[in-house]
Scaffold this active site. Structure first.
Site, mmCIF file in Angstrom:
data_model
loop_
_atom_site.group_PDB
_atom_site.id
_atom_site.type_symbol
_atom_site.label_atom_id
_atom_site.label_comp_id
_atom_site.label_asym_id
_atom_site.label_seq_id
_atom_site.Cartn_x
_atom_site.Cartn_y
_atom_site.Cartn_z
ATOM 1 N N ASP A 50 41.288 44.479 34.920
ATOM 2 C CA ASP A 50 41.530 44.908 36.637
ATOM 3 C C ASP A 50 40.684 45.624 36.281
ATOM 4 O O ASP A 50 40.265 46.474 35.778
ATOM 5 C CB ASP A 50 43.331 45.607 36.421
ATOM 6 C CG ASP A 50 43.377 46.520 36.571
ATOM 7 O OD1 ASP A 50 44.205 45.925 38.305
ATOM 8 O OD2 ASP A 50 43.926 47.375 36.190
ATOM 9 N N GLU A 81 38.085 41.724 38.550
ATOM 10 C CA GLU A 81 38.649 41.993 40.461
ATOM 11 C C GLU A 81 38.249 42.988 39.813
ATOM 12 O O GLU A 81 37.550 44.364 39.626
ATOM 13 C CB GLU A 81 39.987 42.905 40.196
ATOM 14 C CG GLU A 81 40.311 43.495 40.917
ATOM 15 C CD GLU A 81 42.199 44.590 40.985
ATOM 16 O OE1 GLU A 81 42.550 44.141 41.329
ATOM 17 O OE2 GLU A 81 42.263 45.274 39.839
#
Length: 723
Positions: free
Chosen positions: A349, A385
């Site tokens: 993330d 990401e």
């Protein structure tokens, strides 16, 4: 209680039982005194043990006779001087950063804050209330899970199809999963779900965060929760929210059982992990672990005023990747999940924040060096990401070799093209071909691109074609949260409708997205529920909705069955045909003087597109012919693998377009496999050179007849299209 204590060892960090006792080791560079606190199951503090040994800034002790299951925490003594970045407070019991199991969970109370809530001086004040009755407590863990002959499926990247899902939301409403297993690790591994995964054809399950997390106080007060789980507090402990109570297995063992069951059927497990920040928030957040153990080391603090936190994540703090002990914690956590929990990869993330050595994003930061040199982690799937919320944080295409990336440019381009935006055909061709503009120059391959159109963060696929505006009122933020850049199209009415024309257009658009995604080079990622038209009623930021908004509704309908079967067969077609699984980028040129090319971009004339077609903003139509005998795929012996040639036609305009089917060697025919305007049409053979009417908002897939063998009748989609 315990009367005898030994010095113990500074390694490994955390609490480890060796069969005779437990070794405790905790890093803190600035602490003046450390106490190990033991607790009963009802949170009563039973004993405080002075941890007097310190070696290399690691405090350690050994307690003979202690057994697994003991609950514990730490009290850390030192100065409370926020202006210097020091936030020690021995009144606060702190969670071990290396806790592998969480016993007591958080109960929100003002006492869990290191400062006095409501004081005019805010966090400059010191709160001396004891918070042991409210904070999370670690539990000494020991697992000897019977992995037997468990083996990682090791699916090659170019053969991977990812299914992104949430452990709870996937099965919470599933009528064929036993009620006690719904929403759990064991429910996800139930035979019913595994059968579904296998029939659908996905090869990897990507789970939203399963590390132990907490729900923010503001959400609890709104009767909401952090459903997605991007608020980590324990990087080694699987979240007990998804465990079955009193089943004879610990939370970790239930997770391991899930992984073993999925592996047995060739399905990989990828974890969405959040190492960029923690659940402690900014200077006004609670003191639960890292802040009270060593605030200066664990967090990025402002160079101008260390009272405040650097925030590249939008959550109040950023983990300090420049500190070697923080890097060690992350690496130890990753290795633990691979070696002890047997996961097959990670999706990081806001990964750009992990690459920030000082301020700018650094592609060669220490974190990447450590990953690439680690003999365990260099072999698993690594997905970034590739953005964060800081300046220069959008880094799509800039992560090192060995990393795949969520390709946000693919998502936006495909959405904009099918919305009808002009001038997109050139970029669409690049995205369909694996985004070589982003990855080829740095030595990466097409599988570096994780292609997706929807994911957990944003509209579902049904909502993407049903709403032009977000509808996040249920989140309690007056619809201010969530992105406004959705590139969505409601097809004429905002939200639900019974208008048959609008419903027909929405069906076409969903099919267009599916056909585009599953015929693009790269790795497709499917959001769970999109295959059977799950809706969140226009909520594009359902992070706090632990309810029917997010939970998948498995009640069968004709529409759900139709879409699920069609997606299933498209996935299996992709997996069968080498032309969609290229390991290398297209050359796009003639080879050895022949008239065969690996890829040819075609206009309505049936001939290669000219410069005016590529550059005109009015052009909204694109064709592509993929050569089945130039796939770039080889078998295990190095022999070229040939498959069918494929022809794809895309028309994002409102008007029908006559499209001449390109000629092929020997004047062989094309077989229409799927026309999204009439998806139930049976397969049909059409001659090369014949004109095909490509309706508005429509895509069509043709398969080329092979010259050396008869064409099987309607092999792929016939069961659906002939209904």
């Amino acid at each position: 209680m315990f009367e005898r204590f030994l010095p113990g060892n500074p390694f490994p960090l955390g609490a480890y039982w060796d069969g005779r006792g437990v070794n405790f080791a905790l890093f803190s560079a600035s602490a003046e005194k450390v106490e190990l606190c033991l607790f009963s199951e009802d949170r009563r503090e039973l004993q405080r043990i002075p941890v007097s040994e310190s070696d290399g800034e690691v405090w350690h002790t050994y307690v003979p006779g202690m057994l697994p299951g003991q609950q514990y925490g730490y009290r850390i003594h030192g100065p409370y001087e926020p202006s210097r970045g020091l936030r020690f407070n021995p009144s606060k019991v702190l969670l071990d950063p290396y806790a592998r199991e969480i016993g007591a969970h958080l109960k929100w109370d003002d006492a869990v804050f290191g400062y006095t809530v409501g004081d005019p001086d805010q966090d400059l004040s010191l709160d001396s209330r004891d918070d042991a009755s409210f904070v999370p407590l670690a539990r000494v863990a020991h697992t000897m899970f019977p992995w037997t002959d468990d083996r990682a499926p090791a699916v090659p990247w170019h053969k991977t199809v990812i299914y992104e899902t949430h452990v709870k939301g996937l099965t919470k409403l599933h009528p064929k999963i036993p009620p006690e297993l719904r929403g759990t690790y064991l429910g996800l591994a139930h035979d019913e779900m595994i059968r579904y995964f296998l029939e659908l054809g996905v090869t990897a399950i990507e789970l939203l965060p399963v590390h132990h997390h907490i729900d923010e106080r503001v959400l609890i007060e709104k009767k909401l929760s952090n459903y997605w789980g991007y608020n980590t507090l324990g990087f080694f402990a699987p979240d007990f929210r998804y465990a079955v109570a009193n089943c004879g297995l610990t939370c970790a063992e239930q997770f391991q059982s899930m992984v073993r069951s999925l592996h047995l059927h060739g399905i990989e497990v990828i974890l969405d992990v959040v190492y960029n920040h923690t659940a402690e928030g900014n200077q006004l957040g609670p003191t639960l672990s890292f802040r009270g153990i060593d605030n200066l080391s664990y967090y990025r603090l402002s160079s101008e005023d260390p009272r405040y936190y650097v925030d590249f994540t939008g959550t109040g703090n950023t983990f300090n990747m420049r500190h070697p002990r923080v890097l060690q914690l992350i690496m130890d956590s990753l290795r633990y999940w691979v070696t002890e929990m047997h996961v097959d990869g990670f999706r990081f993330d806001l990964a750009s924040s992990l690459a920030r050595e000082f301020f700018e994003v650094d592609r060669l930061s220490a974190f990447f060096d450590l990953i690439h040199q680690d003999p365990v982690l260099c072999r698993v799937k690594l997905i970034a990401e590739p953005w964060d919320l800081g300046p220069g944080g959008y880094q799509v295409g800039n992560f090192p070799v060995g990393w795949a990336e969520w390709n946000g440019k693919y998502r936006d381009c495909v959405r904009r093209f099918w919305k009808g935006e002009g001038g997109m055909v050139s970029e669409l061709a690049t995205r369909l071909a694996g985004s070589s503009d982003l990855y080829e120059a740095s030595g990466k391959l097409p599988h570096a691109s994780i292609n997706f159109i929807t994911c957990h963060d944003g509209f579902t696929l049904l909502d993407l074609v049903s709403y032009e505006q977000k509808h996040n009122e249920a989140n309690g933020e007056e619809n201010r949260d969530g992105t406004d850049a959705n590139w969505s199209m409601n097809c004429g009415v905002e939200g639900p409708t019974e208008d048959p024309a609008i419903l027909a257009l929405r069906t076409k658009q969903k099919l267009n997205f599916w056909l585009t995604l599953l015929t693009s080079q790269g790795v497709p990622m499917v959001q769970a529920g999109d295959e059977f038209c799950h809706t969140q009623s226009g909520n594009n930021n359902a992070y706090c909705q632990d309810n029917e908004i997010s939970w998948l509704n498995w009640e069968p309908t004709a529409e759900k069955l139709f879409f699920t079967q069609l997606v299933q067969q498209l996935i299996w077609m992709r997996r069968k045909e080498p032309v969609f699984q290229r390991r290398h980028f297209f050359q796009g040129r003639e080879i050895r003087g022949s008239d065969i090319r690996d890829v040819v971009w075609i206009g309505p004339s049936g001939k290669p597109m000219d410069e005016s077609e590529w550059t005109s903003p009015a052009v909204q139509c694109l064709g592509v012919r993929l050569s089945g005998d130039m796939t770039g795929v080889v078998d295990e012996f190095g022999n070229p693998v040939e498959g069918s040639s494929m022809l794809l036609l895309f028309n994002a305009s409102e008007q029908p377009i006559p499209f001449v089917l390109p000629k092929r060697r020997g004047s062989l025919r094309w077989e229409r496999i799927l026309d999204t305007d009439q998806p139930r049409l049976a397969p049909e053979r059409l001659a090369a050179g014949e004109t095909y009417t490509l309706m508005g908002h429509t895509s069509v897939l043709f398969r080329g007849e092979r010259p050396t063998e008869p064409l099987p009748p309607g092999e792929f989609l016939e069961p659906i299209l002939s209904e």
